[in-house]
Design an enzyme around this catalytic site. Structure first.
Site, PDB file in Angstrom:
ATOM      1  CG  HIS A   1     -22.456  97.945  65.837  1.00 54.75           C
ATOM      2  ND1 HIS A   1     -21.524  97.976  64.871  1.00 54.75           N
ATOM      3  CD2 HIS A   1     -22.185  98.443  67.017  1.00 54.75           C
ATOM      4  CE1 HIS A   1     -20.451  98.027  65.294  1.00 54.75           C
ATOM      5  NE2 HIS A   1     -20.646  98.578  66.520  1.00 54.75           N
TER       6      HIS A   1
ATOM      7  CG  ASN B   1      -9.957  89.989  56.992  1.00 53.97           C
ATOM      8  OD1 ASN B   1      -9.966  89.792  56.089  1.00 53.97           O
ATOM      9  ND2 ASN B   1     -10.610  90.728  57.892  1.00 53.97           N
ATOM     10  N   PRO B   2      -9.392  87.178  54.888  1.00 56.84           N
ATOM     11  CG  PRO B   2     -10.553  86.771  52.969  1.00 56.84           C
ATOM     12  CD  PRO B   2     -10.729  87.313  54.391  1.00 56.84           C
TER      13      PRO B   2
HETATM   14  C1  BV8 Z   1     -19.642 105.514  69.885  1.00 60.71           C
HETATM   15  C2  BV8 Z   1     -24.748  99.690  62.400  1.00 60.71           C
HETATM   16  C3  BV8 Z   1     -19.697 106.879  71.707  1.00 60.71           C
HETATM   17  C4  BV8 Z   1     -25.484 100.468  61.500  1.00 60.71           C
HETATM   18  C5  BV8 Z   1     -22.466 100.355  62.592  1.00 60.71           C
HETATM   19  C6  BV8 Z   1     -12.195 105.922  68.939  1.00 60.71           C
HETATM   20  C7  BV8 Z   1     -11.435 106.070  67.933  1.00 60.71           C
HETATM   21  C8  BV8 Z   1     -11.966 106.519  66.643  1.00 60.71           C
HETATM   22  C9  BV8 Z   1     -13.309 106.673  66.380  1.00 60.71           C
HETATM   23  C10 BV8 Z   1     -14.046 106.539  67.453  1.00 60.71           C
HETATM   24  C11 BV8 Z   1     -13.656 106.245  68.839  1.00 60.71           C
HETATM   25  N1  BV8 Z   1     -14.721 105.848  69.574  1.00 60.71           N
HETATM   26  C12 BV8 Z   1     -15.972 106.157  68.592  1.00 60.71           C
HETATM   27  C13 BV8 Z   1     -15.298 106.465  67.614  1.00 60.71           C
HETATM   28  C14 BV8 Z   1     -16.441 106.938  66.597  1.00 60.71           C
HETATM   29  C15 BV8 Z   1     -16.979 105.778  65.702  1.00 60.71           C
HETATM   30  C16 BV8 Z   1     -15.913 105.006  64.944  1.00 60.71           C
HETATM   31  O1  BV8 Z   1     -15.469 103.885  65.363  1.00 60.71           O
HETATM   32  N2  BV8 Z   1     -15.471 105.423  63.880  1.00 60.71           N
HETATM   33  C17 BV8 Z   1     -14.601 104.925  62.988  1.00 60.71           C
HETATM   34  C18 BV8 Z   1     -15.015 104.833  61.488  1.00 60.71           C
HETATM   35  C19 BV8 Z   1     -13.302 105.237  62.973  1.00 60.71           C
HETATM   36  N3  BV8 Z   1     -17.811 104.827  66.662  1.00 60.71           N
HETATM   37  C20 BV8 Z   1     -19.068 105.016  67.011  1.00 60.71           C
HETATM   38  O2  BV8 Z   1     -19.440 106.271  66.451  1.00 60.71           O
HETATM   39  C21 BV8 Z   1     -19.680 104.073  67.804  1.00 60.71           C
HETATM   40  N4  BV8 Z   1     -20.456 104.977  68.974  1.00 60.71           N
HETATM   41  O3  BV8 Z   1     -18.672 105.274  70.162  1.00 60.71           O
HETATM   42  O4  BV8 Z   1     -20.426 106.150  70.776  1.00 60.71           O
HETATM   43  C22 BV8 Z   1     -19.001 108.039  71.282  1.00 60.71           C
HETATM   44  C23 BV8 Z   1     -19.573 108.681  70.329  1.00 60.71           C
HETATM   45  C24 BV8 Z   1     -19.072 109.880  69.735  1.00 60.71           C
HETATM   46  C25 BV8 Z   1     -17.607 110.041  70.054  1.00 60.71           C
HETATM   47  C26 BV8 Z   1     -17.013 109.462  70.884  1.00 60.71           C
HETATM   48  C27 BV8 Z   1     -17.516 108.214  71.487  1.00 60.71           C
HETATM   49  C28 BV8 Z   1     -20.918 103.546  66.973  1.00 60.71           C
HETATM   50  C29 BV8 Z   1     -20.322 102.514  66.045  1.00 60.71           C
HETATM   51  C30 BV8 Z   1     -21.476 101.755  65.357  1.00 60.71           C
HETATM   52  C31 BV8 Z   1     -21.717 102.190  64.065  1.00 60.71           C
HETATM   53  N5  BV8 Z   1     -22.850 101.577  63.465  1.00 60.71           N
HETATM   54  N6  BV8 Z   1     -23.552  99.562  61.988  1.00 60.71           N
HETATM   55  C32 BV8 Z   1     -25.517 100.040  60.045  1.00 60.71           C
HETATM   56  O5  BV8 Z   1     -25.040  98.607  59.827  1.00 60.71           O
HETATM   57  O6  BV8 Z   1     -26.234 100.482  59.199  1.00 60.71           O
HETATM   58  S1  BV8 Z   1     -20.860 100.182  62.301  1.00 60.71           S
HETATM   59  C33 BV8 Z   1     -20.770  99.187  60.724  1.00 60.71           C
HETATM   60  O7  BV8 Z   1     -19.514  99.266  60.253  1.00 60.71           O
HETATM   61  C34 BV8 Z   1     -20.832  97.714  61.129  1.00 60.71           C
HETATM   62  O8  BV8 Z   1     -21.615  97.364  62.070  1.00 60.71           O
HETATM   63  C35 BV8 Z   1     -19.209  97.342  61.491  1.00 60.71           C
HETATM   64  O9  BV8 Z   1     -19.091  97.639  63.030  1.00 60.71           O
HETATM   65  C36 BV8 Z   1     -18.633  98.397  60.629  1.00 60.71           C
HETATM   66  C37 BV8 Z   1     -18.151  97.662  59.231  1.00 60.71           C
HETATM   67  O10 BV8 Z   1     -16.717  97.103  59.833  1.00 60.71           O
HETATM   68  P1  BV8 Z   1     -16.863  95.347  59.261  1.00 60.71           P
HETATM   69  O11 BV8 Z   1     -18.205  94.749  59.768  1.00 60.71           O
HETATM   70  O12 BV8 Z   1     -15.571  94.708  59.458  1.00 60.71           O
HETATM   71  O13 BV8 Z   1     -16.928  95.362  57.670  1.00 60.71           O
HETATM   72  P2  BV8 Z   1     -15.835  95.875  56.595  1.00 60.71           P
HETATM   73  O14 BV8 Z   1     -16.521  95.969  55.278  1.00 60.71           O
HETATM   74  O15 BV8 Z   1     -15.253  97.242  57.121  1.00 60.71           O
HETATM   75  O16 BV8 Z   1     -14.874  94.689  56.694  1.00 60.71           O
HETATM   76  C38 BV8 Z   1     -15.078  93.414  56.329  1.00 60.71           C
HETATM   77  C39 BV8 Z   1     -13.914  92.677  56.547  1.00 60.71           C
HETATM   78  O17 BV8 Z   1     -14.121  91.207  56.235  1.00 60.71           O
HETATM   79  C40 BV8 Z   1     -12.618  93.172  55.663  1.00 60.71           C
HETATM   80  O18 BV8 Z   1     -11.561  93.221  56.355  1.00 60.71           O
HETATM   81  C41 BV8 Z   1     -12.479  91.906  54.721  1.00 60.71           C
HETATM   82  O19 BV8 Z   1     -11.188  91.534  54.268  1.00 60.71           O
HETATM   83  C42 BV8 Z   1     -13.079  90.745  55.321  1.00 60.71           C
HETATM   84  N7  BV8 Z   1     -13.712  89.790  54.464  1.00 60.71           N
HETATM   85  C43 BV8 Z   1     -14.470  89.893  53.236  1.00 60.71           C
HETATM   86  N8  BV8 Z   1     -14.807  88.665  52.876  1.00 60.71           N
HETATM   87  C44 BV8 Z   1     -14.502  87.856  53.854  1.00 60.71           C
HETATM   88  C45 BV8 Z   1     -13.950  88.701  54.990  1.00 60.71           C
HETATM   89  N9  BV8 Z   1     -13.635  87.784  56.176  1.00 60.71           N
HETATM   90  C46 BV8 Z   1     -13.558  86.337  56.085  1.00 60.71           C
HETATM   91  N10 BV8 Z   1     -14.471  85.800  55.219  1.00 60.71           N
HETATM   92  C47 BV8 Z   1     -14.632  86.433  54.052  1.00 60.71           C
HETATM   93  N11 BV8 Z   1     -15.531  85.668  52.990  1.00 60.71           N
END
Ligand code: BV8
Ligand code: ZN
Length: 245
Positions: free
Chosen positions: A116, A211-212
């Site tokens: 990303h 992952n917790p």
């Molecule tokens: C795309 C950069 C082509 C910017 C980011 C298929 C199905 C459904 C939806 C889609 C699909 N295909 C495409 C989509 C749309 C979309 C998508 O996935 N939407 C989601 C919300 C459903 N995807 C896109 O748009 C992608 N592009 O597919 O283009 C296309 C286009 C249109 C339509 C079709 C196809 C682009 C996605 C990238 C977006 N950019 N970041 C910025 O950072 O500002 S995404 C951003 O959010 C991050 O990079 C990361 O990917 C995501 C967050 O997730 P995590 O990093 O996992 O963080 P989160 O807080 O959620 O979770 C943290 C975890 O850690 C928790 O589980 C927690 O329990 C755990 N944790 C906490 N503490 C600890 C721990 N684990 C271990 N140790 C600890 N101490």
């Protein structure tokens, strides 16, 4: 369980790791989901999309400058360093990250795929030409691209935007050839990143989730370690050392 995981790992040659915001949580970088998460305070569609940038480039830059400054003040944690060390145990070790904070590189990891993008890099919103990094962007006076006059944006992948083809294709290739896949600190909701562990599992890899909390992919993990990665990964390294000596 850690001995079992160490045993499972020792027989593996090709490892792919996918990390998310969770691995940087112990460094003080806010995650996205969860009560203290970024999405709790800010709306992804209002800040991490092209439409948002076209509508309010100043507001988007305020948010990225805030995150950039925050990330410039934090250090990698033992989880990042352990992954840099872990690479030595494999013929092939590819670290795929969704994080834009650059902490894996700072921790010394080599073969990194930033799915990303990277928050410290800049590019032109119109012609994609790179623009000098690490410069303070004034949200109310956003620099223009010297080549086409377009506005400068952070070089991250926004929702609805395609990932870099070279990066995502290599991530899928390596995942399909892996015999071990570590899924670390991600909610596994954003695609196509969340498809990588599925590819690896279907190709016969051992899947270890750290992952917790549970995620939509916990059901297919061979091992789910419900601990913070900064605590578990250093212990895993010790268990590997103990297992071979
Ligand atoms: C795309 C950069 C082509 C910017 C980011 C298929 C199905 C459904 C939806 C889609 C699909 N295909 C495409 C989509 C749309 C979309 C998508 O996935 N939407 C989601 C919300 C459903 N995807 C896109 O748009 C992608 N592009 O597919 O283009 C296309 C286009 C249109 C339509 C079709 C196809 C682009 C996605 C990238 C977006 N950019 N970041 C910025 O950072 O500002 S995404 C951003 O959010 C991050 O990079 C990361 O990917 C995501 C967050 O997730 P995590 O990093 O996992 O963080 P989160 O807080 O959620 O979770 C943290 C975890 O850690 C928790 O589980 C927690 O329990 C755990 N944790 C906490 N503490 C600890 C721990 N684990 C271990 N140790 C600890 N101490
Ligand atoms: Zn340009």
């Amino acid at each position: 369980m850690i001995e079992q995981i160490a045993k499972a790992i020792i027989g593996c040659n090709r490892c792919v790791v996918l990390t998310g915001a969770g691995i940087s949580a112990e460094s003080g970088v806010p995650t996205f989901r969860g009560k203290e998460g970024l999405w709790g305070k800010f709306k992804a569609e209002e800040l991490a999309t092209m439409d948002a940038f076209v509508a309010n480039p100043d507001i988007v830059w305020e948010w990225y400058s805030w995150r950039r400054n925050l990330m410039s003040e934090v250090e990698p944690n033992p989880g990042h360093y352990a992954l840099a060390e872990l690479a030595k145990w494999f013929d092939s070790f590819v670290l795929v990250t969704q994080n834009v904070d650059g902490l894996h590189r700072t921790a010394g990891s080599k073969d990194i795929l930033e799915l990303h993008g990277n928050i410290n890099r800049n590019k032109c919103v119109k012609c994609n030409q790179p623009f000098p990094e690490h410069i303070e962007i004034d949200p109310n006076d956003i620099p223009a691209c010297p080549a086409c006059g377009g506005k400068i944006r952070p070089d991250v992948v926004w929702f609805g935007e395609m990932l870099d083809a070279g990066v995502i294709n290599r991530a899928f290739d390596e995942s399909a050839r892996a015999d071990l896949f570590l899924l670390v600190g991600t909610s596994a909701i954003v695609y196509p990143a969340a498809q990588l562990p599925v590819e690896a599992k279907h190709a016969g890899a051992t899947l270890v989730e750290i992952n917790p909390e549970e995620t939509p992919l916990t059901f297919m993990a061979d091992f789910h370690v419900g601990e913070p990665s900064g605590q578990f990964l250093p212990r895993l390294l010790q268990a590997l050392e103990a297992a071979v000596h």
